[in-house]
Design an enzyme around this catalytic site. Structure first.
Site, mmCIF file in Angstrom:
data_model
loop_
_atom_site.group_PDB
_atom_site.id
_atom_site.type_symbol
_atom_site.label_atom_id
_atom_site.label_comp_id
_atom_site.label_asym_id
_atom_site.label_seq_id
_atom_site.Cartn_x
_atom_site.Cartn_y
_atom_site.Cartn_z
ATOM 1 N N ASP A 42 -26.755 16.248 68.946
ATOM 2 C CA ASP A 42 -26.384 16.120 67.542
ATOM 3 C C ASP A 42 -26.815 17.371 66.795
ATOM 4 O O ASP A 42 -27.707 18.108 67.241
ATOM 5 C CB ASP A 42 -27.060 14.881 66.938
ATOM 6 C CG ASP A 42 -26.388 14.397 65.676
ATOM 7 O OD1 ASP A 42 -25.615 13.417 65.763
ATOM 8 O OD2 ASP A 42 -26.614 14.985 64.603
ATOM 9 N N TYR A 59 -6.915 13.244 59.844
ATOM 10 C CA TYR A 59 -7.788 12.443 60.701
ATOM 11 C C TYR A 59 -6.975 11.704 61.753
ATOM 12 O O TYR A 59 -7.351 11.666 62.939
ATOM 13 C CB TYR A 59 -8.579 11.459 59.839
ATOM 14 C CG TYR A 59 -9.573 10.631 60.611
ATOM 15 C CD1 TYR A 59 -10.737 11.207 61.119
ATOM 16 C CD2 TYR A 59 -9.356 9.271 60.835
ATOM 17 C CE1 TYR A 59 -11.656 10.447 61.832
ATOM 18 C CE2 TYR A 59 -10.266 8.509 61.536
ATOM 19 C CZ TYR A 59 -11.409 9.100 62.041
ATOM 20 O OH TYR A 59 -12.314 8.354 62.743
#
Length: 253
Positions: A39, A147
């Protein structure tokens, strides 16, 4: 599946510091796997999870993080490609640079991480890749052109990868969540003119009448990643409260 159904397996989760990724990393760990979270903010991850920094839009960063995860865990059996970014707007609203940026993370991020992990997955007897896709890949949603395009690519990529690697005993599947109650959705709601009305509308478009939880998506990912799903590959598992397939009549008054 028992709570130790993943005992001895090694899992890597991208975007695992919050939302669906965090719920997935914790669920994999609870079922017995050793888990590395990749991350941008690995400091948000606490033991026994292993936190490693990665930028999935940078190939060198990905290769370094995946190798570090493999070294720390002693190999990789499971890869969960969950890192992603959102975008709102019609096809008119997002500039070219935003298109490039979202596709770079949501689509090429899956490519980079899987490519780096494949040498390790090939050495596993229980290799599985699970991609976080979306209901936006299969249903036309308003204000989600960019998206939706990125997640449509993830769906097609999942099927192609499953065909490419099935004879290497690497299974590849994806989950298609509906609208999930995550920090990203929370930020979208906060930015709305009337957050309460917008939340009610999002809940109403799902037949269950509520948002999906991150834990529910995580449970589906854990199943697809586990040996219990040994004959499941090339599958998109909807976790959407019935949104993709159900067409309910208006509720009686």
């Amino acid at each position: 599946m028992t709570t130790n159904g993943l005992a001895g397996l090694r899992a890597v989760v991208t975007g695992g510091a919050s939302g669906i990724g965090r719920a997935t990393a914790l669920a994999l760990q609870a079922h017995g796997a050793r888990v590395a979270v990749l991350d941008l903010t690995p400091e948000a991850v606490s033991a026994p999870l292993v936190g490693l920094r990665v930028d999935v839009a940078d190939d060198a960063s990905v290769r370094t993080a995946v190798e570090a995860a493999a070294t720390e865990l002693g190999g990789i059996d499971i890869l969960v490609n969950n890192a992603g970014v959102g975008a709102a707007g019609t096809v008119e609203d997002n500039p070219d640079q935003q298109w490039r940026s979202v596709l770079d993370v949501n689509v090429l991020g899956v490519v980079r991480t899987t490519r780096a992990a494949l040498p390790h997955l090939r050495r596993s007897a229980n290799a599985a890749v699970v991609n976080t896709c979306s209901i936006a890949a299969t249903a036309g949603l308003p204000q989600r052109a960019l998206y939706s395009a990125s997640k449509g690519a993830v769906l097609s990529l999942t099927l192609a990868m499953a065909a490419d690697h099935v004879r290497e005993n690497i299974r590849v599947n994806c989950v298609n969540p509906g609208t999930v109650d995550t920090p990203w959705v929370g930020r979208l709601l906060d930015a709305a003119e009337d957050p309460a009305t917008e939340r009610a509308a999002l809940c109403a478009r799902q037949p269950t009448g509520r948002l999906v939880t991150a834990d529910e998506v995580a449970a589906a990912i854990v199943y697809l990643a586990s040996p219990a799903a040994a004959s499941v590959t090339g599958t998109a598992l909807a976790v959407d409260g019935g949104m993709a397939g159900l067409r309910l009549r208006p509720a009686s008054r």
